[in-house]
Design an enzyme around this catalytic site. Sequence first.
Site, PDB file in Angstrom:
ATOM      1  N   CYS A   1       2.232  -0.419  -2.572  1.00  0.00           N
ATOM      2  CA  CYS A   1       3.641  -0.006  -2.648  1.00  0.00           C
ATOM      3  C   CYS A   1       4.032   0.785  -1.399  1.00  0.00           C
ATOM      4  O   CYS A   1       5.128   0.624  -0.869  1.00  0.00           O
ATOM      5  CB  CYS A   1       3.895   0.904  -3.842  1.00  0.00           C
ATOM      6  SG  CYS A   1       3.133   0.385  -5.356  1.00  0.00           S
ATOM      7  N   ASP A   2       3.144   1.669  -0.947  1.00  0.00           N
ATOM      8  CA  ASP A   2       3.547   2.672   0.047  1.00  0.00           C
ATOM      9  C   ASP A   2       2.880   2.534   1.409  1.00  0.00           C
ATOM     10  O   ASP A   2       3.268   3.236   2.354  1.00  0.00           O
ATOM     11  CB  ASP A   2       3.235   4.083  -0.496  1.00  0.00           C
ATOM     12  CG  ASP A   2       3.974   4.356  -1.802  1.00  0.00           C
ATOM     13  OD1 ASP A   2       5.067   3.800  -1.962  1.00  0.00           O
ATOM     14  OD2 ASP A   2       3.459   5.117  -2.636  1.00  0.00           O
TER      15      ASP A   2
ATOM     16  N   CYS B   1      -0.614   4.227  -4.835  1.00  0.00           N
ATOM     17  CA  CYS B   1      -0.439   2.779  -4.692  1.00  0.00           C
ATOM     18  C   CYS B   1      -0.292   2.363  -3.231  1.00  0.00           C
ATOM     19  O   CYS B   1       0.793   2.463  -2.655  1.00  0.00           O
ATOM     20  CB  CYS B   1       0.775   2.332  -5.492  1.00  0.00           C
ATOM     21  SG  CYS B   1       1.122   0.583  -5.302  1.00  0.00           S
TER      22      CYS B   1
END
Length: 315
Positions: A145-146, A142
């Site tokens: 997200c990261d 992701c």
Amino acid sequence: MSNQRDLIIIGSGPAGLTSAIYAARAQLAPLIIEGEPSSTSDQPGGQLMLTTEVENYPGFVEGIMGPELMDIFRQQAQRFGAEFQPGKVSSILNSSSPFELEISGSSSILRAKSLIIATGAKPLMLGIDREAELLGHGVSTCATCDGFFFRDMEIAVVGGGDSALEEALFLTRFAKKVHLVHRRNELRASKIMQKRALENEKIIPHWNSVVSKIYGDASLTGVELSDTESHNTTHLSIQGLFVAIGHIPNTEIFRDKIEMDETGYIVTRNGTQTNIPGIFAAGDVQDRVYRQAITSAGSGCMAAIDAERWIAERE
Ligand code: NAP
């Protein structure tokens, strides 16, 4: 909240939420089992919660962020009386209506005349050594997200589809270099995404290449790439590896009850019917071909109409 319902919808991505809007407007008072907030594969809102801008959902001329789109869907369902319960269905206890559902972390059993399965799909992994151990320590599925953790670092994205290119383009905002590792010499992604990615100076394609080894103890330090034709190997020193090679449907809990194809997608017929009368399926969980937010939403609408008619015919 009643334990006995006309309709329970399992999943809260575009398919689940669209079926909730239609079912709520049809006075079925649906309950949506929306997924687990802590999970990255079963989170409320589905896969769009992990994407950035959605440019191809009709009605949004300038595009819209995935999580914002899902929030609008949800508000629209709530406006007509749909109710939401966090959690995951752990099993369907019987094979005929009224269906009984067990929910993880809850001792009570939910009952419904009809069910719509809209549990979506989760990311496929490469299945090589160290990948699982380093997930969250350099290996990710992701970018939204990261991505932030990889500011000024060198990273790689695996895959040649729209997801991989979307991730790679997003990651150029943070990373110094983004290696794009693809197993063929031709991308699968849409032409517009190919053009954007290949014109971006930070993205370095590695054609006919697969990740054959992952290195790192506490966190990722590099990967070995193998050429699929010459079988030569090269080492890439990278701090981040984003795996974007497609998805598998979230159907484990329905195994042995609901008919599936050889890769685990639920088989639907006559619209959205499964092999069990009263259970319908919509979205990525039953679609291995189109897998778009708009087609998921469309099949969610179909499932709600099918469920409403099925309930009405029996009463
Ligand atoms: P996908 O289209 O199935 O692409 C998966 C990619 O990963 C392919 O390039 C495939 O290679 C590669 N791959 C699969 N297994 C692999 C393995 N074990 N090792 C190495 N590479 C592997 O999946 P997706 O990109 O997640 O897209 C899914 C659907 O969502 C598509 O319909 C896509 O159009 C849609 N989508 C749309 C958008 C958008 O419109 N903005 C964004 C994201 C996704 P091969 O090409 O050789 O098979």
